[in-house]
Design a protein around this motif. Sequence first.
Motif, mmCIF file in Angstrom:
data_model
loop_
_atom_site.group_PDB
_atom_site.id
_atom_site.type_symbol
_atom_site.label_atom_id
_atom_site.label_comp_id
_atom_site.label_asym_id
_atom_site.label_seq_id
_atom_site.Cartn_x
_atom_site.Cartn_y
_atom_site.Cartn_z
ATOM 1 N N ALA A 216 0.846 -1.183 0.000
ATOM 2 C CA ALA A 216 0.000 0.000 0.000
ATOM 3 C C ALA A 216 0.886 1.240 0.000
ATOM 4 C CB ALA A 216 -0.909 -0.012 1.227
ATOM 5 N N LYS B 210 3.656 2.184 2.720
ATOM 6 C CA LYS B 210 3.857 1.021 3.599
ATOM 7 C C LYS B 210 4.811 0.030 2.958
ATOM 8 C CE LYS B 210 -0.576 1.225 5.998
ATOM 9 N NZ LYS B 210 -1.762 0.444 6.440
ATOM 10 N N SER C 52 -4.663 -10.719 8.852
ATOM 11 C CA SER C 52 -5.671 -9.730 8.444
ATOM 12 C C SER C 52 -6.570 -10.204 7.303
ATOM 13 C CB SER C 52 -4.993 -8.416 8.052
ATOM 14 O OG SER C 52 -4.114 -8.619 6.976
ATOM 15 N N LYS D 138 -12.097 -4.849 1.986
ATOM 16 C CA LYS D 138 -12.160 -3.644 2.810
ATOM 17 C C LYS D 138 -11.273 -2.569 2.196
ATOM 18 C CE LYS D 138 -12.424 -6.535 6.979
ATOM 19 N NZ LYS D 138 -11.784 -6.835 8.287
ATOM 20 N N PRO D 139 -11.549 -1.294 2.494
ATOM 21 C CA PRO D 139 -10.686 -0.239 1.950
ATOM 22 C C PRO D 139 -9.213 -0.437 2.297
ATOM 23 C CG PRO D 139 -12.686 0.719 2.818
ATOM 24 C CD PRO D 139 -12.721 -0.742 3.188
ATOM 25 N N GLU D 140 -8.939 -1.020 3.453
ATOM 26 C CA GLU D 140 -7.544 -1.245 3.842
ATOM 27 C C GLU D 140 -6.859 -2.352 3.049
ATOM 28 O OE1 GLU D 140 -10.218 -1.151 5.866
ATOM 29 O OE2 GLU D 140 -10.054 -2.633 7.501
ATOM 30 N N ASP D 141 -7.605 -3.052 2.208
ATOM 31 C CA ASP D 141 -6.996 -4.035 1.308
ATOM 32 C C ASP D 141 -6.450 -3.372 0.041
ATOM 33 O OD1 ASP D 141 -9.702 -6.210 2.165
ATOM 34 O OD2 ASP D 141 -7.628 -6.353 2.883
ATOM 35 N N THR D 142 -6.706 -2.084 -0.121
ATOM 36 C CA THR D 142 -6.214 -1.372 -1.296
ATOM 37 C C THR D 142 -4.690 -1.387 -1.330
ATOM 38 O OG1 THR D 142 -8.149 0.070 -1.417
ATOM 39 C CG2 THR D 142 -6.110 0.876 -2.432
ATOM 40 N N THR E 48 -8.114 -1.767 -5.800
ATOM 41 C CA THR E 48 -8.622 -0.589 -5.119
ATOM 42 C C THR E 48 -10.023 -0.883 -4.593
ATOM 43 O OG1 THR E 48 -7.372 0.886 -6.584
ATOM 44 C CG2 THR E 48 -9.182 1.866 -5.327
ATOM 45 N N SER F 58 -13.069 0.850 -2.840
ATOM 46 C CA SER F 58 -13.601 2.184 -2.563
ATOM 47 C C SER F 58 -15.045 2.274 -3.007
ATOM 48 C CB SER F 58 -12.768 3.243 -3.288
ATOM 49 O OG SER F 58 -13.334 4.537 -3.119
#
Length: 115
Positions: free
Chosen positions: A40, A43, A62, A86-90, A112, A114
């Motif tokens: 990401a 990161k 996760s 989930k958005p955090e999987d982007t 993405t 979103s």
Amino acid sequence: QVQLVESGGGLVQPGGSLRLSCVASGSIARVYVMGWYRQAPGKQRELVANIATSGRPNYVDSVKGRFTISRDNAKTAVYLQLNSLKPEDTAVYYCHHAQLTQSYWGQGTQVTVSS
């Protein structure tokens, strides 16, 4: 040398699904591990899941219960089914192939999540 070709990324709404594919070609050893990493923005690249020749999968905490990794040894391919996204999987998802002391990476495919 081993070449990896990925496909299947895209834009999806939260709760949606995607399936990533990666096919390896070239000098493939009899025993190898294939998997998926992701990175990401801002990161470090992290392991998402991998699977050995024996077929035993390994997942980062996760994604457990949401993602499923599988492989087709006849096609030297690995797949990642991404559910309940989930958005955090982007991230950019990279296919990885390891054999003997060698390590190979795909070019990456963008996922993405979103609304």
